[in-house]
Design a protein around this motif. Structure first.
Motif, PDB file in Angstrom:
ATOM      1  N   LEU A   7     -10.521-146.977 -23.112  1.00 47.74           N
ATOM      2  CA  LEU A   7      -9.641-145.878 -23.510  1.00 47.74           C
ATOM      3  C   LEU A   7      -8.998-146.134 -24.873  1.00 47.74           C
ATOM      4  N   VAL A  10     -11.564-145.520 -27.633  1.00 46.65           N
ATOM      5  CA  VAL A  10     -11.968-144.115 -27.665  1.00 46.65           C
ATOM      6  C   VAL A  10     -10.859-143.257 -28.270  1.00 46.65           C
ATOM      7  N   LEU A 214     -12.806-145.017 -18.520  1.00 47.70           N
ATOM      8  CA  LEU A 214     -12.299-143.775 -19.081  1.00 47.70           C
ATOM      9  C   LEU A 214     -11.993-142.783 -17.965  1.00 47.70           C
ATOM     10  N   LEU A 220      -9.424-136.952 -19.749  1.00 47.18           N
ATOM     11  CA  LEU A 220      -9.560-137.590 -21.056  1.00 47.18           C
ATOM     12  C   LEU A 220      -9.159-136.626 -22.158  1.00 47.18           C
TER      13      LEU A 220
END
Length: 250
Positions: A7, A10, A214, A220
């Motif tokens: 995470l 990203v 994730l 997300l």
């Protein structure tokens, strides 16, 4: 490399990409193929993204392992993208050895200054690489928010110590340097690439585990929307783990 799909990374890469696209769209004509230099490109995430968008990209990286990762990733791209991107082994402090002044419209330097003990000469060299009106994109550790990570993790002694420091130990166990917004603003003005705008990156997710999976797509996107809004809103962006600054060459 193990944390690239987590995470934290990203969020970093997605927000930096969105912010970069926003500033490029505001400064250059739609459809113009830009000359982009990515200094310390690492695994090549942003360099490849820019090449896929149609730009001519040069990636500069000194680490052998990262170079191989980036080259392997490029090999898997279509021929047209491969033709738009070249990868060079070199140090960001020696850009003048590899390129002529004014050779690029956009220069990226993301997550590099934290490993450079004397950043000002390197920044001056990066600014010289820009054509007039060119865009310098810097991603740095936020020295004004170093107490946030240990403090929100319950390390109160570490948080207190961070108030009087501009260094920290990263997730790799490496001691790194952080930068202050006011100091970088003055530096950019001094090298003829004054600060145009800036964002915060990772206001809420900096303490996430590298290995944490994730969240699902909808969740997300909610996280990214939250981080995107916080990164452009005071006072939240001022306590972000990272600062994303854009200077414009005069």
């Amino acid at each position: 490399m193990e944390g690239l799909g987590g995470l934290r990374n990203v969020v970093r890469q997605e927000l930096v990409g969105r912010q970069l696209d926003e500033q490029i769209a505001a400064r250059f004509p739609v459809g113009r193929r830009l000359r982009v230099l990515d200094v310390g490109m690492g695994q090549g995430t942003q360099a490849l993204r820019m090449a896929r968008a149609g730009h001519s990209v040069t990636g500069l990286e000194s680490d052998d392992a990262m170079l191989q990762v980036a080259r392997d990733a490029l090999t898997g791209e279509p021929e047209g993208i491969r033709e738009r991107m070249r990868i060079i082994q070199g140090d960001g402090r020696d850009t003048g050895v590899h390129f002529l002044p004014g050779s690029f419209d956009v220069v990226l330097c993301h997550g590099v200054l934290m490993y450079v003990s004397e950043p000002d000469p390197m920044l001056a060299g990066l600014a010289r690489m820009l054509a007039p009106g060119g865009l310098l994109s810097l991603l740095v550790r936020n020295a004004d928010a170093l107490a946030m990570r240990p403090g929100t993790a319950g390390d109160f002694a570490g948080a207190l110590a961070a108030f009087d420091s501009d260094t920290c130990t990263n997730r790799l166990g490496v001691r790194t340097r952080a930068d202050r917004l006011d100091t970088l603003t003055a530096t950019l003005a001094g090298i003829a690439a004054p600060l145009h705008t800036w964002y915060g990156v990772r206001v809420f997710t900096d303490n996430a585990d590298n290995e944490a999976p994730l969240p699902k797509d909808r969740e997300l996107e909610r996280v990214l929307t939250l981080e995107d809004r916080a990164g452009r809103t005071d006072p939240y962006r001022r306590v972000a783990a990272l600062l994303h600054l854009f200077g414009v060459r005069g």
